[in-house]
Design an enzyme around this catalytic site. Structure first.
Site, PDB file in Angstrom:
ATOM      1  N   CYS A   1       0.870  -1.171   0.000  1.00 53.61           N
ATOM      2  CA  CYS A   1       0.000   0.000   0.000  1.00 53.61           C
ATOM      3  C   CYS A   1       0.904   1.217   0.000  1.00 53.61           C
ATOM      4  O   CYS A   1       1.621   1.462   0.964  1.00 53.61           O
ATOM      5  CB  CYS A   1      -0.909   0.012   1.224  1.00 53.61           C
ATOM      6  SG  CYS A   1      -1.976   1.485   1.310  1.00 53.61           S
TER       7      CYS A   1
ATOM      8  N   GLU B   1      -4.063   1.394  -6.114  1.00 53.97           N
ATOM      9  CA  GLU B   1      -3.135   0.338  -6.499  1.00 53.97           C
ATOM     10  C   GLU B   1      -3.010   0.380  -8.011  1.00 53.97           C
ATOM     11  O   GLU B   1      -3.933   0.810  -8.709  1.00 53.97           O
ATOM     12  CB  GLU B   1      -3.631  -1.035  -6.013  1.00 53.97           C
ATOM     13  CG  GLU B   1      -2.571  -2.115  -6.054  1.00 53.97           C
ATOM     14  CD  GLU B   1      -1.274  -1.716  -5.381  1.00 53.97           C
ATOM     15  OE1 GLU B   1      -0.336  -1.298  -6.104  1.00 53.97           O
ATOM     16  OE2 GLU B   1      -1.197  -1.811  -4.154  1.00 53.97           O
TER      17      GLU B   1
END
Length: 223
Positions: A2, A105
């Site tokens: 992340c 992402e």
């Protein structure tokens, strides 16, 4: 992993959603593009009450000689965090909630990496499982954090092989309870969490630059 996320909720909304008794969150500013090295909003339990404040994203362990190590420690693998020297003690006693309302992402496609914005179906503001530490060196003091990650679930596998651990609402207080846990117990606690429903949509590569921080970061990409 992340490496970028958002938090757009206002201060009152956050204080109410997490039953915080403080009147204000010093220094908090909503952001469309939160990046490593920035100050991020987190909640800890100080032994008396929960409180929200800012931590620098990128863990600098208390034993580190150089704070630059933080840029290599924005994430911690939950599967091994209870064994690693940098995270083991923190799993036992320095757990935190890192607030977000979506994360980005990058999905590999035939045309390159396409950024995706991922949200929860049923929760506007949620939390990542995090660890934090206090670092002091030559008169300088930092409070830093890292986001725990795991192998991607079925939904995320099409986008990336790793994902941040999103805590169920009813387990948030348990994660930051002011008691020392054995690191392995903390790791097992993370494994026990059920997963919320995720949704995703493509956004423009404008979000790729951490210097870009406005509504354009989250506008759905149209073909």
């Amino acid at each position: 992993m992340c490496g970028r996320y958002t938090l757009l909720a206002d201060e009152l909304e956050i204080l109410t959603a997490f039953d915080l008794e403080q009147d204000t969150i010093e220094g908090y500013i909503p952001s469309y593009n939160i990046a490593p090295g920035q100050q991020v909003l987190a909640i800890i339990h100080d032994g008396k009450q929960k409180r929200a404040g800012l931590l620098k994203w990128g863990l600098v362990p208390k034993w580190a000689e150089d704070e630059k190590i933080g840029y290599k420690m924005i994430n911690a693998r939950s599967e091994t965090a209870h064994q690693k020297p940098s995270f083991k003690q923190l799993m036992g006693k320095k757990r935190c909630l890192i607030l977000a309302d979506s994360f980005y992402e990058w999905k590999q496609t035939s045309d390159g990496k396409q950024p995706q914005r991922i949200e929860l179906e049923n929760r506007k503001v949620f939390t990542f499982a995090g660890l934090w530490d206090k670092w002091e060196h030559k008169g300088k003091q930092l409070f830093t954090c890292t986001i725990l990650t795991k192998k991607a679930n079925t939904f995320m596998q099409d986008i990336h092989h790793r994902m941040p651990i999103i805590l169920p609402k009813h387990k948030e207080d348990e994660w930051i309870q002011p008691v020392k846990m054995e690191p392995l117990v903390s790791q097992q606690l993370l494994e026990s969490f059920d997963e919320d429903q995720l949704k995703a949509y493509a956004v423009h590569t404008y979000v790729n630059s951490a210097e870009n921080n406005d509504e354009q970061c989250i506008v759905p990409l149209t073909s």
